[in-house]
Scaffold this active site. Structure first.
Site, PDB file in Angstrom:
ATOM      1  N   ALA A 228       0.791  -1.333  -0.157  1.00 36.05           N
ATOM      2  CA  ALA A 228      -0.009   0.057  -0.100  1.00 36.05           C
ATOM      3  C   ALA A 228       0.807   1.181  -0.071  1.00 36.05           C
ATOM      4  CB  ALA A 228      -0.919  -0.031   1.151  1.00 36.05           C
ATOM      5  N   LYS A 229       2.041   1.061   0.514  1.00 37.84           N
ATOM      6  CA  LYS A 229       2.906   2.287   0.683  1.00 37.84           C
ATOM      7  C   LYS A 229       2.246   3.475   1.305  1.00 37.84           C
ATOM      8  CE  LYS A 229       5.933   0.568  -3.176  1.00 37.84           C
ATOM      9  NZ  LYS A 229       5.189  -0.628  -3.502  1.00 37.84           N
ATOM     10  N   ARG A 230       1.255   3.228   2.308  1.00 39.14           N
ATOM     11  CA  ARG A 230       0.775   4.410   2.768  1.00 39.14           C
ATOM     12  C   ARG A 230       1.689   5.173   3.764  1.00 39.14           C
ATOM     13  NH1 ARG A 230      -2.191   2.834  -0.845  1.00 39.14           N
ATOM     14  NH2 ARG A 230      -4.363   2.695  -0.738  1.00 39.14           N
TER      15      ARG A 230
END
Lengths: 264, 264
Positions: free
Chosen positions: A91-93
């Site tokens: 997700a690389k949030r």
């Protein structure tokens, strides 16, 4: 039981460190795939063909960012779990306070997640507080622009990515890993010397990274993941029909697993 | 016509630089809100109450990350557009190659987006290629941990956030802005001297940032945004019923707009 303990068990059971990236780009799905939820229909067949070779599945959230997409993702995660394979949401949030806590709720559904460190320690805390889940923090990414900011020296010749790695190691509650691309083998080696966190290493498939370095430096006490996405899931392109397509997908997963195992 | 030209027109028409953050935290929505899609029902009423005071709406993607959420977001965007108000999706996305291009498709729906710079120039390109859309790059964020990495010196005393700002200014095709928190007023001033990009300044509401600095340094030739989310949309908490609730929301938006206008 921590995520990395569970992942270690799965690696042992499947004799594999292969992460299979589930990136069902709608424009590349086979046209004979007739379904209301084509991403789910595709992923289910990919999972059937590859589960015995997969240490984990890694859906990238970018391919599920709409109403049907989230339904497809939910189904996919449940199906992978039914096969006993953990799921890492790529997700690389990264966000702050209130909003970071909201993003951390994605961990209710999956076993682990990737996050972006730019917003600092307090942005990572809501994820790291979930001690039974895995949190892979972006460190040195596999793209050419990865060096634009990550390789800047932040003092005493230490590049930003190494500084990030050391801080994440301090913040870890036994549940943090790092994302380090296989396209930067020397940096993989340096990072392995700097910290003993498990790595998720993308970039050995379509991006043609260094497989030996990925396996040699990616694992911490045998635990870590090397990912291939398009090289596996689209391996059936050009095949005659459904049966041939997913046989080719299964073969690609098996061969990738074996290629990785040569260096374990 | 570029996003910033359109935003400039909207700022003039509404006489406002207020960005209203649409963060419909399900746990804080009024219980009398009876709907299959409560986030959409809530947002619609917030938009009705605040549209005349809003330069833009800023939904944070974290609050829409499920199947119903994406439906609520689509409805919200269409409704805001129907009122003539542009929509900035606060997504803070960042990924590479293939996947960055996929995330950039979020711009099919909205007018502008926030992105994370950690993955470097090529991760931003798929967004910046959309010349008619706006791309706000995280620079100096408003949270305490913002300084963990962003304030590191990357040579000659230049902090990472300023280096990021200068690179983004080079990469901009007239469509890039920066996210700079109001909680760091001196840094806001330094950044305004370094680049002439429009800023999105969060942190003047619940986070209690410096309003004067936000307005004085956030605008580039009059164009820029100062955001309040919870301070506006939940202003009706404690009110008796639906009518009172959204009257309070409208009042909060009007007062925030006026407070910002004191410094324009």
């Amino acid at each position: 039981m921590s995520f990395f303990e569970r992942l270690g068990d799965r690696i042992e059971a499947a004799d594999s460190v292969l992460s299979v990236g589930l990136d069902p780009d709608l424009s590349r799905l086979p046209e004979w795939l007739d379904s209301d939820l084509p991403r789910w229909a595709f992923n289910r067949r990919v999972i059937d063909a590859t589960a015995e070779y997969a240490a984990c599945y890694k859906p990238n959230a970018a391919f599920y960012e709409d109403s049907d997409g989230w339904r497809a993702l939910q189904e996919t995660v449940a199906y992978a779990h039914g096969k006993g394979v953990p799921v890492l949401l790529d997700a690389k949030r990264g966000d702050i306070g209130n909003t970071a806590r909201q993003y951390a709720r994605l961990l209710d559904t999956v076993d682990a997640i990737t996050v972006n460190p730019y917003l600092g320690g307090d942005s990572l805390q809501p994820f790291l507080e979930r001690e039974e889940k895995g949190v892979f923090v972006l460190c040195r990414t596999s793209n050419p622009g990865g060096r634009d900011f990550q390789s800047l020296s932040v003092g005493n010749g230490v590049p930003l990515y190494e500084y990030v790695a050391r801080r994440v190691a301090e913040w870890s509650r036994g549940n943090a890993g790092l994302v380090v691309g296989a396209t930067a083998p020397e940096e993989l080696e340096d990072l392995r010397e700097a910290v003993d966190l498990p790595f998720l290493v993308p970039g050995v498939g379509a991006q043609d990274g260094n497989v030996e370095a990925a396996v040699e430096h990616g694992l911490a006490e045998g635990v870590g993941l090397v990912n291939s996405s398009r090289g596996v899931i689209f391996a059936g392109e050009g095949a005659g029909g459904e049966g041939d397509y997913f046989r080719a997908v299964g073969t690609a997963a098996r061969r990738t697993k074996q290629r990785l195992n040569e260096y374990r």
